[in-house]
Motif scaffolding. Structure first.
Motif, PDB file in Angstrom:
ATOM      1  N   LYS A  69       0.837  -1.200   0.000  1.00  0.00           N
ATOM      2  CA  LYS A  69       0.000   0.000   0.000  1.00  0.00           C
ATOM      3  C   LYS A  69       0.878   1.259   0.000  1.00  0.00           C
ATOM      4  O   LYS A  69       0.644   2.201  -0.756  1.00  0.00           O
ATOM      5  CB  LYS A  69      -0.922  -0.002   1.219  1.00  0.00           C
ATOM      6  CG  LYS A  69      -1.879   1.145   1.253  1.00  0.00           C
ATOM      7  CD  LYS A  69      -2.821   1.048   2.438  1.00  0.00           C
ATOM      8  CE  LYS A  69      -3.764   2.224   2.465  1.00  0.00           C
ATOM      9  NZ  LYS A  69      -4.674   2.186   3.594  1.00  0.00           N
ATOM     10  N   TYR A  70       1.909   1.269   0.835  1.00  0.00           N
ATOM     11  CA  TYR A  70       2.798   2.427   0.925  1.00  0.00           C
ATOM     12  C   TYR A  70       3.542   2.662  -0.392  1.00  0.00           C
ATOM     13  O   TYR A  70       3.508   3.765  -0.946  1.00  0.00           O
ATOM     14  CB  TYR A  70       3.796   2.246   2.072  1.00  0.00           C
ATOM     15  CG  TYR A  70       4.781   3.380   2.161  1.00  0.00           C
ATOM     16  CD1 TYR A  70       4.388   4.618   2.670  1.00  0.00           C
ATOM     17  CD2 TYR A  70       6.082   3.238   1.707  1.00  0.00           C
ATOM     18  CE1 TYR A  70       5.282   5.686   2.728  1.00  0.00           C
ATOM     19  CE2 TYR A  70       6.980   4.300   1.765  1.00  0.00           C
ATOM     20  CZ  TYR A  70       6.576   5.511   2.275  1.00  0.00           C
ATOM     21  OH  TYR A  70       7.457   6.562   2.322  1.00  0.00           O
ATOM     22  N   TYR A  71       4.227   1.627  -0.898  1.00  0.00           N
ATOM     23  CA  TYR A  71       5.017   1.795  -2.120  1.00  0.00           C
ATOM     24  C   TYR A  71       4.126   2.024  -3.339  1.00  0.00           C
ATOM     25  O   TYR A  71       4.523   2.713  -4.276  1.00  0.00           O
ATOM     26  CB  TYR A  71       5.976   0.632  -2.332  1.00  0.00           C
ATOM     27  CG  TYR A  71       7.133   0.709  -1.366  1.00  0.00           C
ATOM     28  CD1 TYR A  71       8.128   1.660  -1.529  1.00  0.00           C
ATOM     29  CD2 TYR A  71       7.206  -0.129  -0.262  1.00  0.00           C
ATOM     30  CE1 TYR A  71       9.165   1.770  -0.626  1.00  0.00           C
ATOM     31  CE2 TYR A  71       8.246  -0.031   0.650  1.00  0.00           C
ATOM     32  CZ  TYR A  71       9.225   0.922   0.457  1.00  0.00           C
ATOM     33  OH  TYR A  71      10.248   1.036   1.358  1.00  0.00           O
ATOM     34  N   GLY A  73       1.691   3.940  -3.364  1.00  0.00           N
ATOM     35  CA  GLY A  73       1.401   5.371  -3.345  1.00  0.00           C
ATOM     36  C   GLY A  73       2.566   6.259  -3.738  1.00  0.00           C
ATOM     37  O   GLY A  73       2.360   7.400  -4.169  1.00  0.00           O
ATOM     38  N   ILE A  74       3.794   5.775  -3.611  1.00  0.00           N
ATOM     39  CA  ILE A  74       4.948   6.642  -3.920  1.00  0.00           C
ATOM     40  C   ILE A  74       5.696   6.236  -5.194  1.00  0.00           C
ATOM     41  O   ILE A  74       6.539   6.998  -5.657  1.00  0.00           O
ATOM     42  CB  ILE A  74       5.956   6.716  -2.738  1.00  0.00           C
ATOM     43  CG1 ILE A  74       6.639   5.385  -2.480  1.00  0.00           C
ATOM     44  CG2 ILE A  74       5.281   7.258  -1.498  1.00  0.00           C
ATOM     45  CD1 ILE A  74       7.822   5.463  -1.525  1.00  0.00           C
ATOM     46  N   TYR A 114       7.673  -2.613  -7.268  1.00  0.00           N
ATOM     47  CA  TYR A 114       7.231  -1.216  -7.213  1.00  0.00           C
ATOM     48  C   TYR A 114       8.404  -0.374  -7.683  1.00  0.00           C
ATOM     49  O   TYR A 114       9.440  -0.308  -7.029  1.00  0.00           O
ATOM     50  CB  TYR A 114       6.782  -0.855  -5.794  1.00  0.00           C
ATOM     51  CG  TYR A 114       5.531  -1.603  -5.423  1.00  0.00           C
ATOM     52  CD1 TYR A 114       4.277  -1.024  -5.606  1.00  0.00           C
ATOM     53  CD2 TYR A 114       5.587  -2.899  -4.940  1.00  0.00           C
ATOM     54  CE1 TYR A 114       3.130  -1.712  -5.303  1.00  0.00           C
ATOM     55  CE2 TYR A 114       4.431  -3.605  -4.635  1.00  0.00           C
ATOM     56  CZ  TYR A 114       3.203  -3.007  -4.820  1.00  0.00           C
ATOM     57  OH  TYR A 114       2.058  -3.697  -4.530  1.00  0.00           O
TER      58      TYR A 114
END
Length: 137
Positions: A69-71, A73-74, A114
């Motif tokens: 989820k974090y990666y 988004g970036i 990612y």
């Protein structure tokens, strides 16, 4: 020691650009963490060299889901194995730069990559099946 080494790499190598690299690496290691390795590499100052780091460990599925989820988004792109291809686009380059030997690459059959575009791409390789997390800066 991970937290100190992370800050030393980000601030010591990148100075005013440290926040970018701090954001690529987790603030702390997860509670479930095995086979931990954090390698940082310096370089001579030149336009085609990059001081890099590679963090790798095995963890649980819940942690991998939160990292995805974090990666997601970036990063610029999420790459998975396409049914028409035998591997994930860029996985060989990523594994070579992360110094992952051929014997371990078979474990990344269902991994997600990612990818962050740039002169020296960065990103994270996440694999729920093996539990591997590999973050390359």
């Amino acid at each position: 020691m991970y937290s100190i080494k992370r800050l030393d790499y980000a601030h010591g190598v990148y100075g005013k650009n440290a926040e970018y690299y701090k954001n690529l690496l987790p603030e702390r290691l997860p509670d479930e963490c095995e086979d931990y390795s954090f390698i940082t590499r310096g370089c001579m100052i030149a336009q085609d060299y990059h001081a890099s780091s590679c963090l790798s460990f095995r963890t649980d599925e819940r942690t991998i889901d939160s990292y995805a989820k974090y990666y997601g988004g970036i990063c610029d792109e999420r790459r998975v194995k396409d049914e028409s291809e035998n591997e994930i686009k860029g996985i060989d380059w990523f594994c070579d730069n992360a110094r992952i030997d051929e014997s371990k690459r078979d474990e990344f059959e269902n991994a997600e990559l990612y990818w962050i575009n740039g002169n020296f791409p960065n990103g994270a390789l996440l694999d729920k099946d093996s539990g591997y997390v590999v973050i390359l800066t």
